[in-house]
Design an enzyme around this catalytic site. Structure first.
Site, PDB file in Angstrom:
ATOM      1  N   SER A   1      32.102  82.857  56.892  1.00 40.77           N
ATOM      2  CA  SER A   1      32.589  83.913  57.788  1.00 40.77           C
ATOM      3  C   SER A   1      31.668  84.103  58.992  1.00 40.77           C
ATOM      4  CB  SER A   1      32.702  85.232  57.026  1.00 40.77           C
ATOM      5  OG  SER A   1      33.501  85.060  55.884  1.00 40.77           O
TER       6      SER A   1
HETATM    7  N1  SAM Z   1      31.581  84.189  51.132  1.00 41.37           N
HETATM    8  C1  SAM Z   1      31.693  82.865  51.670  1.00 41.37           C
HETATM    9  C2  SAM Z   1      30.463  82.435  52.412  1.00 41.37           C
HETATM   10  O1  SAM Z   1      29.542  83.238  52.572  1.00 41.37           O
HETATM   11  O2  SAM Z   1      30.425  81.266  52.830  1.00 41.37           O
HETATM   12  C3  SAM Z   1      32.920  82.662  52.523  1.00 41.37           C
HETATM   13  C4  SAM Z   1      34.130  82.681  51.724  1.00 41.37           C
HETATM   14  S1  SAM Z   1      35.521  81.828  52.352  1.00 41.37           S
HETATM   15  C5  SAM Z   1      35.991  82.838  53.701  1.00 41.37           C
HETATM   16  C6  SAM Z   1      36.649  82.261  51.026  1.00 41.37           C
HETATM   17  C7  SAM Z   1      36.351  81.565  49.723  1.00 41.37           C
HETATM   18  O3  SAM Z   1      37.147  82.175  48.703  1.00 41.37           O
HETATM   19  C8  SAM Z   1      36.713  80.094  49.725  1.00 41.37           C
HETATM   20  O4  SAM Z   1      35.598  79.330  49.358  1.00 41.37           O
HETATM   21  C9  SAM Z   1      37.823  79.995  48.683  1.00 41.37           C
HETATM   22  O5  SAM Z   1      37.851  78.776  47.984  1.00 41.37           O
HETATM   23  C10 SAM Z   1      37.498  81.171  47.786  1.00 41.37           C
HETATM   24  N2  SAM Z   1      38.600  81.671  46.960  1.00 41.37           N
HETATM   25  C11 SAM Z   1      39.912  81.849  47.281  1.00 41.37           C
HETATM   26  N3  SAM Z   1      40.590  82.357  46.235  1.00 41.37           N
HETATM   27  C12 SAM Z   1      39.681  82.516  45.217  1.00 41.37           C
HETATM   28  C13 SAM Z   1      39.759  82.988  43.880  1.00 41.37           C
HETATM   29  N4  SAM Z   1      40.889  83.422  43.335  1.00 41.37           N
HETATM   30  N5  SAM Z   1      38.624  82.999  43.149  1.00 41.37           N
HETATM   31  C14 SAM Z   1      37.452  82.564  43.655  1.00 41.37           C
HETATM   32  N6  SAM Z   1      37.320  82.080  44.904  1.00 41.37           N
HETATM   33  C15 SAM Z   1      38.417  82.076  45.683  1.00 41.37           C
END
Ligand code: SAM
Length: 217
Positions: A63
């Site tokens: 993000s």
């Molecule tokens: N917090 C992260 C960082 O600091 O880099 C950025 C997160 S990215 C915007 C969103 C993440 O949520 C992705 O890696 C995606 O694979 C994960 N995601 C989506 N649905 C999910 C779920 N049900 N459980 C766990 N992770 C999930």
């Protein structure tokens, strides 16, 4: 060890975070300390301190720094919390949280991202971050309840399972929207008698939260 990106990072915090109104010293110090360039792919290092999200592979993103700071601030942390993060991604947000709180549990659904994040966080010496692979929409019952929960992907609603795993007095911050790409950032506070207070903080754009209590794909 001297960090060649230190000046860029300080400038990022001053221009993108403090200038936009974040005042919490815990958040500011964490953002000054965590080396964001270590959480992005090699071909993105030159953009690591830019005012934008960046691709990290598997169609996912790290993000925008300001959004990381804003969401961390919105959790109203004081330093002794046990936190749950849904969506480990690069591990950057988890590192920011770990600089402030006591323990951080984080769940990622994509195994390869979880492994890469683990590698980065181990190299940086974090001992209070625990990475799990799975569907974060179901939370992590084993270590519940949590003082704070942060969801870093956008879902159609706040999963009841996550609210159940929040302590009384706890805060949950999550992007919620009826369309997949574009959400309201929502803060849920659990009061005494399990009374729920919901606030809408700002508009955000996050990748979709995919899971049993999120989007189906
Ligand atoms: N917090 C992260 C960082 O600091 O880099 C950025 C997160 S990215 C915007 C969103 C993440 O949520 C992705 O890696 C995606 O694979 C994960 N995601 C989506 N649905 C999910 C779920 N049900 N459980 C766990 N992770 C999930």
């Amino acid at each position: 060890m001297k960090d060649p990106y230190m000046m860029q990072r300080i400038k990022m915090v001053e221009d993108q975070i403090i200038r936009r109104g974040i005042k919490n010293p815990l958040v500011i110090n964490a953002m000054k300390k965590v080396p964001r360039h270590m959480f992005v792919p090699e071909n993105m290092i030159h953009k690591a301190y830019d005012d934008s999200p960046l691709p990290i592979g598997h169609s996912q993103t790290i993000s925008q720094p300001y959004i990381v700071a804003y969401m961390t601030d919105a959790l109203q942390l004081t330093g002794d919390e046990k936190i749950l993060e849904i969506g480990t991604g690069s591990g950057y947000q988890a590192a920011i949280l770990a600089e402030i709180a006591r323990e951080v549990y984080t769940i990622e659904r994509i195994d390869a991202l979880a492994k890469q994040a683990e590698k980065t966080l181990n190299a940086l010496g974090y001992k209070n971050i625990h990475i799990h692979v799975g569907d974060g929409t179901l939370g992590l019952e084993e270590y519940a309840p949590y003082d704070a929960i942060i969801v870093t992907a956008g879902g159609p609603y706040v999963p009841e399972t996550l609210i159940d795993q929040l302590k009384v007095g706890g805060r949950l911050v999550m992007p919620v929207g009826e369309y997949k790409y574009g959400q309201d950032l929502v803060r849920i506070t659990k009061g005494i008698d399990n009374k729920i207070n919901k606030e809408t903080l700002t508009s955000v754009i996050f990748v979709p939260l995919i899971g049993e209590k999120g989007w189906s794909n």
